[in-house]
Design an enzyme around this catalytic site. Structure first.
Site, PDB file in Angstrom:
ATOM      1  N   GLU A 149       0.688  -0.991  -0.131  1.00 24.66           N
ATOM      2  CA  GLU A 149      -0.287   0.089  -0.227  1.00 24.66           C
ATOM      3  C   GLU A 149       0.955   1.434   0.148  1.00 24.66           C
ATOM      4  O   GLU A 149       0.519   2.010   0.727  1.00 24.66           O
ATOM      5  CB  GLU A 149      -1.052  -0.126   1.000  1.00 24.66           C
TER       6      GLU A 149
HETATM    7  C1  TNX Z   1      -4.615  -4.415   4.355  1.00 21.55           C
HETATM    8  S1  TNX Z   1      -2.945  -5.870   3.542  1.00 21.55           S
HETATM    9  C2  TNX Z   1      -3.596  -4.033   4.833  1.00 21.55           C
HETATM   10  C3  TNX Z   1      -3.708  -3.244   6.859  1.00 21.55           C
HETATM   11  C4  TNX Z   1      -4.598  -3.617   7.108  1.00 21.55           C
HETATM   12  C5  TNX Z   1      -5.694  -4.791   6.986  1.00 21.55           C
HETATM   13  C6  TNX Z   1      -7.032  -4.797   7.845  1.00 21.55           C
HETATM   14  C7  TNX Z   1      -2.463  -5.709   3.554  1.00 21.55           C
HETATM   15  C8  TNX Z   1      -0.633  -6.089   3.269  1.00 21.55           C
HETATM   16  N1  TNX Z   1      -2.608  -3.951   4.288  1.00 21.55           N
HETATM   17  O1  TNX Z   1      -2.432  -2.315   6.161  1.00 21.55           O
HETATM   18  O2  TNX Z   1      -4.450  -3.346   8.245  1.00 21.55           O
HETATM   19  O3  TNX Z   1      -5.964  -4.171   5.155  1.00 21.55           O
HETATM   20  O4  TNX Z   1      -7.704  -5.701   6.908  1.00 21.55           O
END
Ligand code: TNX
Length: 522
Positions: free
Chosen positions: A331
């Site tokens: 992200e």
């Molecule tokens: C996505 S999955 C994220 C996390 C959040 C999560 C909550 C991923 C690699 N990053 O930062 O905590 O969703 O479900």
């Protein structure tokens, strides 16, 4: 008048007469030999045969297996009240843990278990295999064996023969200790629960926007300031190096390897708040207690960023005996794609220079993965171009599809804890996929294993962890361990339901999914 009211009215002398004739304790119930989770490779019950653990039962352990023997005996001493000494093998009768005589086919983690009327013998090639055999034996004990106080017994173990070994070498669980901090004791409790289902990796998400949870000597503010809060505010917390080593060694004694994660370049607000110099503009942002993602980024153009990463990774690698160091990489919405790729490529070399294998969320496949880099798939589709290309070029994958394996997702719309961005996940959905054939164009040989991530934006206590992990964690663990030929929802849900009474005795706050029939409504 109900029974309790009646008993209350009776004089104590009469009550003493009644108690010995009370119904037999549940400890007398023989567990079904076929009820083990994850399902073993082969399992043959010996009808009518049981081994009884008694006051004179001893555990005999080969050199190198004494620790496994002790960790088998210690909880049993508590519940049976028997001495259960651990002595060197061989010994007659009793429970033997032997590092000889196992079929070569069971490998380093498999085992053979034989329960007859006169003995229990577990054979393996390595202590890790004996450990897994002991987890199977644990599930064959009466549920009262999990009691923290002495129970009356008897202690029958059903007779039979098991030869068992894992489908995948990586069977993981992730705990996010960054969004909310969890104490060493809470992490150890989770490790105990994971081990019972033969999970062998614990991935600790040690840093994120809301908190930095591991002491780093060369950058002390990370923990003391960056670790001082959590989602929703509150005091946060962090592990000292001694705390972290305690977790690592507690895990290792249970055949669980810790995979530490420092998430970067995004998910770094806690670090950026702790040191103004890490920011491109030299200004530290405030601490963050919300739940947005993707807004923070390390300054990929600054040389100090790489000095920082080298020192953090160096200290963490020195504390971590396991092979992997996870660099996150997910992200990174506020880092330009070209900067992201260059950053990940450089960080991979830093991690490798400290002797560790890089693990990263699958976003890192947009950079150029090193041949050894492992990518963790967290998408919600079964088709991902860059993951497919990376896999075809040799990148190994850990499968954590968010709409299957994310155990922070709500079970259904009525679940109060958790999130729902990847959908609702009841047990059948968590169980109903094949990690070896999930992604289009990705061969089973590219799959290292599975992992169930538990993000903790909405979770603050061990009871919350229990509720989200049980019963889904055992479902993911079974996908990681059992041959796909055993995959069968009808059979699985019955074996899973049979775990309920044990969780109740263990004090696990599990979700009573209506998809499962829980014996006795346990
Ligand atoms: C996505 S999955 C994220 C996390 C959040 C999560 C909550 C991923 C690699 N990053 O930062 O905590 O969703 O479900």
């Amino acid at each position: 008048m109900n029974v309790r009211r009646l008993l209350a009215l009776l004089p104590v002398s009469l009550l003493l007469l009644i108690i010995p004739t009370a119904p037999p304790s549940t400890a007398a119930t023989v567990v079904a030999f076929g009820s083990v989770v994850p399902a073993p490779v082969t399992s043959t019950a010996a009808a009518g045969v049981t081994y009884g653990i008694t006051v004179s039962t001893a555990v005999y352990a080969d050199p190198g297996a004494e620790g496994v023997g002790e960790r088998l005996a210690a909880p049993l001493r508590r519940s049976t009240g028997y001495p259960l000494p651990v002595s060197p093998a061989p010994g007659a009768g009793g429970i033997s843990l032997l590092l000889s005589g196992a079929p070569a086919t069971v490998g380093a983690e498999g085992y053979q278990l034989d329960v007859t009327a006169t003995s229990i013998v577990i054979r393996a090639n390595r202590p890790a295999g004996l450990w897994n055999g002991v987890q199977t034996l644990h599930q064959l004990l009466p549920v009262a064996a999990d009691s923290a106080t002495v129970q009356p017994g008897p202690w029958p173990v059903p007779g039979g023969h098991i030869v068992d070994y894992p489908r995948f070498g990586y069977r993981g669980a992730m705990l996010d200790v960054a969004r909310h901090f969890f104490t060493v004791a809470a992490v150890e409790r989770y490790i105990d629960q994971l081990a019972l289902y033969k999970v062998n990796y614990l991935h600790l998400h040690l840093s994120d926007d809301q908190g930095w949870r591991i002491a780093i000597d060369s950058w002390p503010n990370l923990a003391t300031y960056g670790g001082s809060t959590a989602v929703g505010g509150g005091p946060g917390g962090y592990y000292t190096k001694a705390d972290y080593q305690q977790i690592v060694s507690y895990a290792a004694a249970r055949s669980v390897t810790v995979v530490p994660e420092i998430d970067m370049p995004s998910h770094t607000n806690a670090a950026l708040a702790s040191y103004a110099s890490l920011n491109c503009d030299g200004v530290a942002p405030p601490l963050y207690t919300g739940t947005d993602v993707g807004f923070s980024s390390l300054c990929t153009a600054k040389e100090l960023t790489y000095t920082f990463i080298d020192q953090v990774v160096g200290e963490l690698a020195a504390l971590t005996p396991g092979p992997y160091l996870h660099i996150g990489g997910d992200e990174a919405a506020s880092t330009a794609p070209a900067d992201y790729a260059a950053f990940v490529n450089r960080v991979q070399r830093i991690v490798a220079a400290h002797g560790k294998t890089v693990a990263g969320w699958h976003d890192v496949t947009k950079a150029t993965p090193l041949p050894s880099t492992v990518a963790q798939y967290w998408g919600t589709t079964t088709n991902d171009a860059s993951v497919k290309t990376a896999a075809q070029n040799g990148t190994k994958l850990i499968m954590s599809p968010a709409n299957r394996a994310y155990i922070d997702m709500k079970y259904n719309s009525r679940t109060t804890l958790g999130q729902n961005w990847a959908g609702y996940i009841d047990v059948k959905t968590a169980y109903g996929w094949d990690p070896g054939a999930y992604l289009t164009g990705v061969a089973a040989s590219s799959v290292l294993g599975v992992e169930a991530p538990l993000w903790t934006e909405t979770l603050t206590t061990s009871a919350d962890i229990d509720y989200m992990a049980f019963p889904r964690l055992p479902a993911i663990a079974e996908l990681g361990w059992s041959p796909y030929s055993t995959h069968n929802w009808t059979a699985f849900k019955q074996r899973l339901g049979a775990q309920g009474p044990r969780w109740k005795v263990m004090g696990v706050n599990y979700y009573h999914s209506t998809q499962i029939s829980w014996p006795g409504g346990s």
